[in-house]
Scaffold this motif. Structure first.
Motif, short mmCIF file in Angstrom:
data_model
loop_
_atom_site.label_atom_id
_atom_site.label_comp_id
_atom_site.label_asym_id
_atom_site.label_seq_id
_atom_site.Cartn_x
_atom_site.Cartn_y
_atom_site.Cartn_z
N ASN A 60 52.71 43.38 41.53
CA ASN A 60 52.18 42.16 42.10
C ASN A 60 50.71 42.33 42.44
O ASN A 60 50.19 43.45 42.47
N VAL A 61 50.06 41.20 42.64
CA VAL A 61 48.65 41.22 43.05
C VAL A 61 48.46 40.17 44.14
O VAL A 61 48.96 39.05 44.04
N VAL A 62 47.80 40.59 45.21
CA VAL A 62 47.44 39.69 46.30
C VAL A 62 46.04 39.18 46.02
O VAL A 62 45.12 39.96 45.76
N GLU A 63 45.89 37.87 46.06
CA GLU A 63 44.56 37.28 45.88
C GLU A 63 43.87 37.19 47.22
O GLU A 63 44.42 36.65 48.18
N ILE A 64 42.67 37.74 47.28
CA ILE A 64 41.84 37.69 48.48
C ILE A 64 40.62 36.85 48.15
O ILE A 64 39.87 37.18 47.23
N VAL A 65 40.47 35.76 48.87
CA VAL A 65 39.35 34.85 48.64
C VAL A 65 38.29 35.13 49.69
O VAL A 65 38.55 35.01 50.89
N HIS A 66 37.12 35.51 49.22
CA HIS A 66 36.03 35.82 50.15
C HIS A 66 35.40 34.53 50.68
O HIS A 66 35.27 33.54 49.97
N VAL A 78 46.11 45.04 43.77
CA VAL A 78 47.32 45.36 43.00
C VAL A 78 48.23 46.22 43.86
O VAL A 78 47.77 47.17 44.52
N GLY A 79 49.51 45.91 43.85
CA GLY A 79 50.42 46.71 44.65
C GLY A 79 51.83 46.72 44.12
O GLY A 79 52.22 45.92 43.27
N ASN A 80 52.58 47.64 44.66
CA ASN A 80 54.02 47.74 44.45
C ASN A 80 54.43 47.81 42.99
O ASN A 80 55.45 47.23 42.59
N ALA A 81 53.64 48.50 42.18
CA ALA A 81 54.00 48.69 40.78
C ALA A 81 55.18 49.66 40.70
O ALA A 81 55.17 50.71 41.33
N PRO A 136 54.78 50.28 32.22
CA PRO A 136 53.71 50.28 33.23
C PRO A 136 52.43 49.66 32.70
O PRO A 136 51.79 48.83 33.38
N GLY A 137 52.04 50.02 31.49
CA GLY A 137 50.82 49.45 30.89
C GLY A 137 50.96 47.97 30.61
O GLY A 137 50.01 47.20 30.80
N ALA A 138 52.13 47.53 30.20
CA ALA A 138 52.35 46.10 29.91
C ALA A 138 52.27 45.28 31.20
O ALA A 138 51.68 44.19 31.22
N LEU A 139 52.85 45.79 32.28
CA LEU A 139 52.76 45.09 33.56
C LEU A 139 51.32 45.02 34.03
O LEU A 139 50.84 43.97 34.47
N LEU A 140 50.60 46.13 33.93
CA LEU A 140 49.20 46.13 34.36
C LEU A 140 48.36 45.21 33.49
O LEU A 140 47.46 44.52 33.99
N SER A 141 48.65 45.15 32.21
CA SER A 141 47.92 44.23 31.32
C SER A 141 48.10 42.79 31.76
O SER A 141 47.16 41.98 31.69
N ALA A 142 49.30 42.44 32.21
CA ALA A 142 49.54 41.07 32.70
C ALA A 142 48.69 40.80 33.94
O ALA A 142 48.12 39.71 34.07
N VAL A 143 48.57 41.78 34.81
CA VAL A 143 47.73 41.63 36.01
C VAL A 143 46.26 41.47 35.61
O VAL A 143 45.55 40.62 36.15
N ARG A 202 39.29 34.68 37.36
CA ARG A 202 37.89 35.07 37.55
C ARG A 202 37.67 35.95 38.78
O ARG A 202 36.73 35.76 39.53
N TYR A 203 38.56 36.93 38.95
CA TYR A 203 38.39 37.90 40.03
C TYR A 203 37.16 38.73 39.76
O TYR A 203 36.88 39.11 38.61
N ARG A 204 36.44 39.05 40.81
CA ARG A 204 35.28 39.93 40.67
C ARG A 204 35.72 41.36 40.42
O ARG A 204 35.03 42.12 39.76
N ARG A 205 36.88 41.71 40.97
CA ARG A 205 37.42 43.06 40.74
C ARG A 205 38.87 43.12 41.15
O ARG A 205 39.37 42.25 41.86
N LEU A 206 39.53 44.16 40.67
CA LEU A 206 40.89 44.51 41.10
C LEU A 206 40.79 45.80 41.89
O LEU A 206 40.08 46.72 41.49
N LEU A 207 41.50 45.86 42.98
CA LEU A 207 41.55 47.06 43.81
C LEU A 207 43.00 47.54 43.88
O LEU A 207 43.92 46.73 43.77
N LEU A 208 43.17 48.81 44.11
CA LEU A 208 44.50 49.34 44.37
C LEU A 208 44.38 50.66 45.10
O LEU A 208 43.32 51.28 45.11
N ALA A 209 45.46 51.05 45.72
CA ALA A 209 45.55 52.33 46.42
C ALA A 209 46.64 53.14 45.72
O ALA A 209 47.81 53.09 46.10
N PRO A 210 46.28 53.87 44.67
CA PRO A 210 47.30 54.57 43.88
C PRO A 210 47.86 55.79 44.61
O PRO A 210 47.21 56.36 45.48
N THR A 211 49.06 56.17 44.22
CA THR A 211 49.60 57.44 44.68
C THR A 211 48.91 58.55 43.89
O THR A 211 48.28 58.29 42.85
#
Length: 177
Positions: free
Chosen positions: A76-82, A96-99, A111-118, A126-135
């Motif tokens: 999933n991805v949480v949209e954060i609007v500045h 990006v979270g909870n993959a 895993p790559g197919a799910l990330l490609s959808a994100v 038109r996100y400026r960037r994607l962030l995540l906190a990977p393990t």
């Protein structure tokens, strides 16, 4: 025998049970044991209702229309609007979270197919960037997908470590603005 077909699609309210099942499977794969929590599915459904307006979920499924579909992964991805400021529009980023993909399907490219959808979603929105906190274990995967270290610019606070606020409200002159 060939592997059953895989689909990646945006999840909706009909998928809450499947998403809760994957979340449970995620923990059980990590702990190596079943987790007893009979109320978890109801708690997850309540969380879904709160998060759904700002979060997009994708579901990876195997199967067919004839045999039925089985959920084997999600992300999933949480949209954060500045907030906009004078002279500039706010823009959006995605967190990006909870993959998760069931271990028995992880080597099938899911895993790559799910990330490609994100990533496609991020382009469309038109996100400026994607962030995540990977393990530690998932960091090499994300680096191979083009993510780069974001530095040490984040700070965190655990509110439970702070003293409780004073009982009296601050006078109006002292209130933060």
């Amino acid at each position: 025998m060939a592997d059953p077909p895989v689909t990646i699609r945006v999840a909706d309210e009909r998928d809450v049970t499947a998403l809760a099942g994957l979340r449970r499977a995620w923990l059980e794969e990590r702990t190596g044991a079943p987790v007893e929590d009979p109320g978890f599915e109801a708690t997850f459904a309540q969380w879904w209702r709160v998060e759904q307006p700002r979060r997009t979920f994708w579901l990876a499924e195997v199967g067919s229309e004839r045999s039925g579909w089985t959920a084997v992964g999600s992300i999933n991805v949480v949209e954060i609007v500045h907030m906009p400021r004078p002279g500039a529009r706010g823009g959006r980023i995605g967190h990006v979270g909870n993959a998760f993909v069931l271990a028995s399907f992880a080597d099938r490219g899911l895993p790559g197919a799910l990330l490609s959808a994100v990533i496609e979603h991020a382009r469309t929105r038109r996100y400026r960037r994607l962030l995540l906190a990977p393990t530690a274990a998932s960091t090499p995967f994300y680096l191979r997908q083009g993510f780069v270290p974001a530095g040490n610019s984040l700070l965190a606070l655990d509110p439970s470590t702070l003293a409780p606020p004073a009982a009296e409200p601050h006078p109006a002159a002292e209130r933060p603005r």
